[in-house]
Design a protein around this motif. Structure first.
Motif, PDB file in Angstrom:
ATOM      1  N   ASP A 333       0.819  -1.200   0.000  1.00  0.00           N
ATOM      2  CA  ASP A 333       0.000   0.000   0.000  1.00  0.00           C
ATOM      3  C   ASP A 333       0.867   1.271   0.000  1.00  0.00           C
ATOM      4  O   ASP A 333       0.536   2.262  -0.675  1.00  0.00           O
ATOM      5  CB  ASP A 333      -0.935  -0.003   1.208  1.00  0.00           C
ATOM      6  CG  ASP A 333      -1.913  -1.190   1.166  1.00  0.00           C
ATOM      7  OD1 ASP A 333      -2.123  -1.731   0.049  1.00  0.00           O
ATOM      8  OD2 ASP A 333      -2.414  -1.575   2.246  1.00  0.00           O
ATOM      9  N   GLU A 334       1.991   1.230   0.759  1.00  0.00           N
ATOM     10  CA  GLU A 334       2.852   2.411   0.824  1.00  0.00           C
ATOM     11  C   GLU A 334       3.558   2.640  -0.504  1.00  0.00           C
ATOM     12  O   GLU A 334       3.826   3.787  -0.898  1.00  0.00           O
ATOM     13  CB  GLU A 334       3.864   2.267   1.968  1.00  0.00           C
ATOM     14  CG  GLU A 334       3.235   2.215   3.351  1.00  0.00           C
ATOM     15  CD  GLU A 334       2.440   3.470   3.671  1.00  0.00           C
ATOM     16  OE1 GLU A 334       2.806   4.560   3.165  1.00  0.00           O
ATOM     17  OE2 GLU A 334       1.453   3.386   4.417  1.00  0.00           O
ATOM     18  N   TYR A 337       1.101   4.465  -2.512  1.00  0.00           N
ATOM     19  CA  TYR A 337       1.050   5.876  -2.102  1.00  0.00           C
ATOM     20  C   TYR A 337       2.208   6.650  -2.700  1.00  0.00           C
ATOM     21  O   TYR A 337       2.044   7.785  -3.189  1.00  0.00           O
ATOM     22  CB  TYR A 337       1.042   5.962  -0.581  1.00  0.00           C
ATOM     23  CG  TYR A 337       1.375   7.344  -0.066  1.00  0.00           C
ATOM     24  CD1 TYR A 337       0.434   8.376  -0.125  1.00  0.00           C
ATOM     25  CD2 TYR A 337       2.631   7.620   0.457  1.00  0.00           C
ATOM     26  CE1 TYR A 337       0.752   9.650   0.332  1.00  0.00           C
ATOM     27  CE2 TYR A 337       2.945   8.882   0.927  1.00  0.00           C
ATOM     28  CZ  TYR A 337       2.014   9.890   0.854  1.00  0.00           C
ATOM     29  OH  TYR A 337       2.330  11.164   1.306  1.00  0.00           O
ATOM     30  N   ARG A 356       4.640  12.070   6.673  1.00  0.00           N
ATOM     31  CA  ARG A 356       3.894  11.025   5.961  1.00  0.00           C
ATOM     32  C   ARG A 356       4.766  10.345   4.926  1.00  0.00           C
ATOM     33  O   ARG A 356       4.744   9.123   4.783  1.00  0.00           O
ATOM     34  CB  ARG A 356       2.666  11.652   5.286  1.00  0.00           C
ATOM     35  CG  ARG A 356       1.827  10.698   4.442  1.00  0.00           C
ATOM     36  CD  ARG A 356       1.161   9.688   5.353  1.00  0.00           C
ATOM     37  NE  ARG A 356       0.397   8.710   4.586  1.00  0.00           N
ATOM     38  CZ  ARG A 356       0.916   7.561   4.133  1.00  0.00           C
ATOM     39  NH1 ARG A 356       2.205   7.273   4.345  1.00  0.00           N
ATOM     40  NH2 ARG A 356       0.136   6.693   3.493  1.00  0.00           N
ATOM     41  N   ALA A 360       6.145   6.195   4.880  1.00  0.00           N
ATOM     42  CA  ALA A 360       6.031   5.272   3.744  1.00  0.00           C
ATOM     43  C   ALA A 360       7.383   4.668   3.389  1.00  0.00           C
ATOM     44  O   ALA A 360       7.499   3.475   3.115  1.00  0.00           O
ATOM     45  CB  ALA A 360       5.420   6.009   2.548  1.00  0.00           C
ATOM     46  N   THR A 363       8.315   2.017   6.025  1.00  0.00           N
ATOM     47  CA  THR A 363       7.537   0.777   5.925  1.00  0.00           C
ATOM     48  C   THR A 363       8.066  -0.102   4.808  1.00  0.00           C
ATOM     49  O   THR A 363       8.227  -1.328   4.975  1.00  0.00           O
ATOM     50  CB  THR A 363       6.069   1.108   5.681  1.00  0.00           C
ATOM     51  OG1 THR A 363       5.590   1.946   6.732  1.00  0.00           O
ATOM     52  CG2 THR A 363       5.222  -0.141   5.618  1.00  0.00           C
TER      53      THR A 363
END
Length: 377
Positions: A333-334, A337, A356, A360, A363
Motif C-alpha cells: 500500500d505504501e 502511495y 507522511r 512510507a 515501511t
C-alpha cells in the motif's frame, strides 16, 4: 764560666770541667792565651839596630803549644771515622735477581723414571703404568715410586712386566685431554693402555715409554680429532633419538579431537513466507539504493523516485498476495502511495507532510529487511 785550674770553659749542664776530670785530678796544661803569646814575642824580639828603617817585615809565626783533646771529643772523632760512607741512592729501582732453578735430585739407580696414574688396560682394569730403564710395569693403583721393577711386580700377582725385548712396537697418542699407548708384543698380543691427561700433566708419556722401550716408540696422531668426530656423531644421534622420542610421546599423550559441532537444525520456512521473500529479493536492491540516498528529514525528488517505485510495485503485490505477513501488504500500500505522490503537481508535493512520506519509506524498507535478514536495512 771558666775553670780556675786549666782556664777552660765549664760544662753548662754539670758545672764541671771535663778536661780536669779526664786527667784524674792532676792539673792539665793551661790554655795558651793571647797575652802569653804576646809576652813571649816581646822576650824573643832583638834590640833595635841603628840601621836605617826599611819596609816593615812580616811578624814571625809562633807555634802554639799542642792542646790536649778530651776523651769525649776523641770518642766523637773516632765514632765519625768508623762510620761507613753513605751509599748514593740509585734513581732506578734495583733489578730483582732471578732465582736460579733448583738442581734436579739425582735418581737412585733402579728407581722408576715416572708413573702414569689412573690408567686403564683394555678399558676395564685400572692400573698405574710405572716406567723403568728397559722395562715397564703394569701395577695396581697407588703403586710406589721408590722400588725396583722386580720388587714392584712381586708385591701383587696381577702386576705385569713388559721388557724391551718382548715389545716389538709401541705407538703413543696423547693430548691435553687423554692419552693412549698401543703396544704390540712379539708373541702377537696387543696391549692398549689409556689414561686421563689432566692427571698426568707433569711428564710426557712418550718420554717415559722411550726409556722403557728404546728405539721402539712412535708418536701417532692425537686422539682429539677422532674424539671430536665421535662426540659430534654421538651428539647428532642423541638429538635424533630425543626428537623421535618427543614425537612418539606427543602422539601417545595427544587427546581425542574435539567432537564436531552439532549440525544446524534445518529452518523450514512456510511456503507463503518463502514465496514473499523470493519476490522481494528482486525488488529490494533498487529500493535500498534509492532509500539510502534520501537524507533524514528531506523530501525525495519525485522524478527520481517514480521509476523506482514503478519497478518494485509488481513484486510487492506478489509478496502481499502470498499472505505470509501483514507487513508485506502494508508495504504494498505504501508503494502505491509513493507512486501517486511521485505524480502530483509541484504545489501538491510541497504541501504534503514530510512525516507522511518518511513513514512510507520506512515501511517499505522494513519489508525489505524482513525478506533479506542479512542485508542492511
Amino acid at each position: 764560666m771558666i775553670c780556675e785550674r786549666c782556664g777552660r770553659l765549664l760544662n753548662r749542664a754539670t758545672g764541671q770541667c771535663v778536661v780536669c776530670a779526664d786527667h784524674g785530678g792532676t792539673a792539665p796544661p793551661p790554655v795558651a792565651t793571647r797575652e802569653a803569646a804576646s809576652g813571649a814575642d816581646d822576650a824573643q824580639s832583638p834590640e833595635p839596630s841603628s840601621s836605617p828603617p826599611g819596609p816593615p817585615s812580616a811578624p814571625p809565626v809562633v807555634p802554639r803549644p799542642d792542646q790536649p783533646i778530651s776523651v769525649s771529643a776523641a770518642v766523637a772523632i773516632l765514632d765519625l771515622s768508623d762510620r761507613p760512607d753513605k751509599v748514593a741512592r740509585s734513581v732506578s729501582a734495583p733489578t730483582p735477581l732471578e732465582a736460579e732453578p733448583p738442581l734436579p735430585t739425582p735418581r737412585v739407580p733402579g728407581a722408576p723414571i715416572g708413573v702414569i696414574r689412573a690408567a686403564r688396560v683394555g678399558g676395564r682394569r685400572k692400573v698405574d703404568v710405572v716406567a723403568y730403564d728397559g722395562n715397564l710395569v703394569l701395577a695396581k693403583r697407588g703403586a710406589p715410586s721408590n722400588v725396583t721393577s722386580s720388587q714392584l711386580a712381586g708385591q701383587d700377582a696381577s702386576s705385569r712386566i713388559l721388557t724391551a725385548e718382548a715389545v716389538e712396537e709401541a705407538i703413543v697418542r696423547e693430548d691435553a685431554i687423554s692419552g693412549q699407548a698401543r703396544m704390540r708384543l712379539r708373541n702377537g698380543d696387543t696391549i692398549v693402555v689409556r689414561w686421563p691427561g689432566w692427571k698426568n700433566r707433569s711428564h710426557s708419556a712418550e718420554n717415559l715409554l722411550a726409556h722403557a722401550f728404546p728405539g721402539k716408540v712412535d708418536q701417532g696422531s692425537p686422539e682429539i680429532a677422532k674424539r671430536t668426530v665421535r662426540v659430534m656423531v654421538g651428539l647428532g644421534v642423541g638429538i635424533l633419538l630425543a626428537v623421535v622420542a618427543f614425537l612418539g610421546l606427543s602422539a601417545l599423550l595427544q587427546g581425542d579431537p574435539p567432537p564436531p559441532p552439532p549440525p544446524t537444525p534445518p529452518t523450514t520456512l512456510p511456503a507463503a513466507e518463502q514465496a514473499a521473500r523470493t519476490a522481494l529479493q528482486q525488488a529490494c536492491p533498487s529500493w535500498q539504493q534509492f532509500a539510502g540516498s534520501v537524507a533524514t528529514g528531506e523530501r525525495p525528488v519525485p522524478t527520481a523516485m517514480r521509476p523506482v517505485v514503478d519497478g518494485i510495485r509488481p513484486w510487492f503485490v506478489a509478496a502481499a498476495d502470498a499472505g505470509a505477513d501483514p507487513l508485506y501488504a502494508a508495504a504494498r500500500d505504501e508503494v502505491g502511495y509513493l507512486q501517486e505522490y511521485a505524480r502530483r503537481p509541484v504545489d501538491d508535493v510541497a504541501r504534503e507532510s514530510i512525516s507522511r512520506v518518511a513513514f512510507a519509506i520506512r515501511t517499505v524498507s522494513s519489508a525489505c529487511a524482513r525478506a533479506n535478514p542479512g542485508s542492511p536495512s
